[in-house]
Write an enzyme that holds these catalytic residues in place. Structure first.
Site, PDB file in Angstrom:
ATOM      1  N   ALA A  12      39.028 -73.418 -17.398  1.00 25.40           N
ATOM      2  CA  ALA A  12      39.855 -73.008 -18.263  1.00 25.40           C
ATOM      3  C   ALA A  12      41.211 -72.865 -17.809  1.00 25.40           C
ATOM      4  CB  ALA A  12      39.217 -71.698 -19.127  1.00 25.40           C
ATOM      5  N   LEU A  26      39.218 -65.768 -17.242  1.00 29.05           N
ATOM      6  CA  LEU A  26      39.041 -67.173 -17.478  1.00 29.05           C
ATOM      7  C   LEU A  26      38.190 -68.051 -16.457  1.00 29.05           C
ATOM      8  CD1 LEU A  26      42.551 -68.391 -18.876  1.00 29.05           C
ATOM      9  CD2 LEU A  26      40.386 -68.089 -20.206  1.00 29.05           C
ATOM     10  N   ASP A  27      37.230 -68.866 -16.866  1.00 26.64           N
ATOM     11  CA  ASP A  27      36.659 -69.768 -15.949  1.00 26.64           C
ATOM     12  C   ASP A  27      37.703 -70.501 -15.103  1.00 26.64           C
ATOM     13  OD1 ASP A  27      34.379 -68.630 -16.466  1.00 26.64           O
ATOM     14  OD2 ASP A  27      33.573 -70.562 -17.974  1.00 26.64           O
ATOM     15  N   PRO A  28      37.282 -71.051 -13.834  1.00 22.85           N
ATOM     16  CA  PRO A  28      38.176 -71.994 -13.349  1.00 22.85           C
ATOM     17  C   PRO A  28      38.650 -73.060 -13.965  1.00 22.85           C
ATOM     18  CG  PRO A  28      36.566 -71.253 -11.546  1.00 22.85           C
ATOM     19  CD  PRO A  28      36.098 -70.678 -13.137  1.00 22.85           C
TER      20      PRO A  28
END
Length: 298
Positions: free
Chosen positions: A45, A41-43
């Site tokens: 998200a 997951l991206d930061p």
């Protein structure tokens, strides 16, 4: 006793998936234990992030079923972001006609099914051994990279006419970039748009309501799930003799005609302990990926 299994964590925003791994490693004092995760997951998200702990679990990460995921995301119209989300520099769109929910609902069917998608410049996708964000941060221009994705469903949950913010739920294939999807929706409406919030709510058969928080881990109030529950393969159960042979790297006879040639199978011993992945071939079962110890049969 070795620590092995999967923790379903509700990841918070503002931290990368790798940083989450290291944070949990420190909390649980797992200095010499391997740790990883399923589905980065991206930061920006938040949401469900399965954390895989222990050598006998991390070695099976590449065999887990994370092909289909569900997300909720918010899309702000009228602005463009250099990163596709709220972390980038914003440019306002001048002189555009505000839209209604009807405009959005009308175009949704166009996104369902198989599509080509541009991989964001600010992503972890590697080119020549380096992630795309490495080049983007240095201002190095990389030709656009495309990937094939599949959108199983896309629905509009809510739309604020005043704020021009739409909230969606999407069920999609692995490799789908929600930031890019948001930009594509906005572009189809002849608008700028960027994603302000992303939350993953489901991966494989597990949902966000099954997750624990970081604080729960600190209080030791969490449960390890077995790694094999994330592996979507048929199962085969072996008696003690065959289990010992498999664990020694030997082939064992397997007359089961229900399996396909070269089919990978989850292997269990007579005590229902997961022992690894085998391959069915020519009425024989051969070891493919094994745990590092032989369970106690007594």
């Amino acid at each position: 006793m070795s620590i092995n299994g999967v923790i379903l964590l509700n990841k918070e925003t503002g931290i990368s998936s790798n940083q989450v791994d290291q944070k949990i490693k420190r909390i649980l004092s797992l200095r010499k234990v391997k740790i990883g995760h399923i589905g980065t997951l991206d930061p920006l998200a938040k949401g469900i992030l399965p954390i895989v702990v222990g050598n006998n679990s991390t070695k099976f990460i590449s065999y887990v079923d994370d092909k289909i995921k569900t997300y909720e995301f918010s899309l702000k119209f009228g602005y463009k972001s250099t990163t596709g989300d709220s972390e980038g520099h914003l440019n306002k769109q001048e002189f555009y006609e505000p839209i209604t929910s009807k405009n959005i609902v009308k175009i949704i069917p166009e996104f369902v099914g198989k599509n080509k998608q541009k991989i964001p410049n600010f992503s972890a996708k590697k080119i020549d051994g380096k992630p795309l964000y490495f080049y983007a941060r240095k201002g190095i221009n990389i030709p656009p990279k495309m990937s094939t994705i599949f959108i199983y469903s896309l629905s509009l949950n809510n739309f604020s006419l005043t704020n021009q913010i739409a909230k969606f739920t999407v069920k999609c294939s692995k490799g789908t970039y929600i930031r890019s999807l948001g930009e594509e929706i906005a572009r189809r409406l002849n608008l700028f748009g960027y994603v302000t919030e992303i939350m993953r709510t489901k991966i494989f058969d597990f949902s966000i309501n099954q997750c624990c928080e970081i604080q729960d881990i600190k209080k030791n109030n969490f449960t390890f799930l077995p790694i094999h529950s994330f592996i979507n393969l048929n199962e085969i159960y072996l008696n003690e003799e065959k289990t010992k042979s498999i664990m020694l790297g030997k082939y064992v006879k397997c007359d089961d005609s229900d399996f396909f040639l070269n089919e990978k199978l989850k292997m269990f011993n007579s005590k229902n302990n997961f022992i690894g992945i085998g391959v069915f071939t020519n009425k024989m079962l051969k070891p493919f990926r094994l745990i590092n110890f032989v369970p106690n049969f007594s």
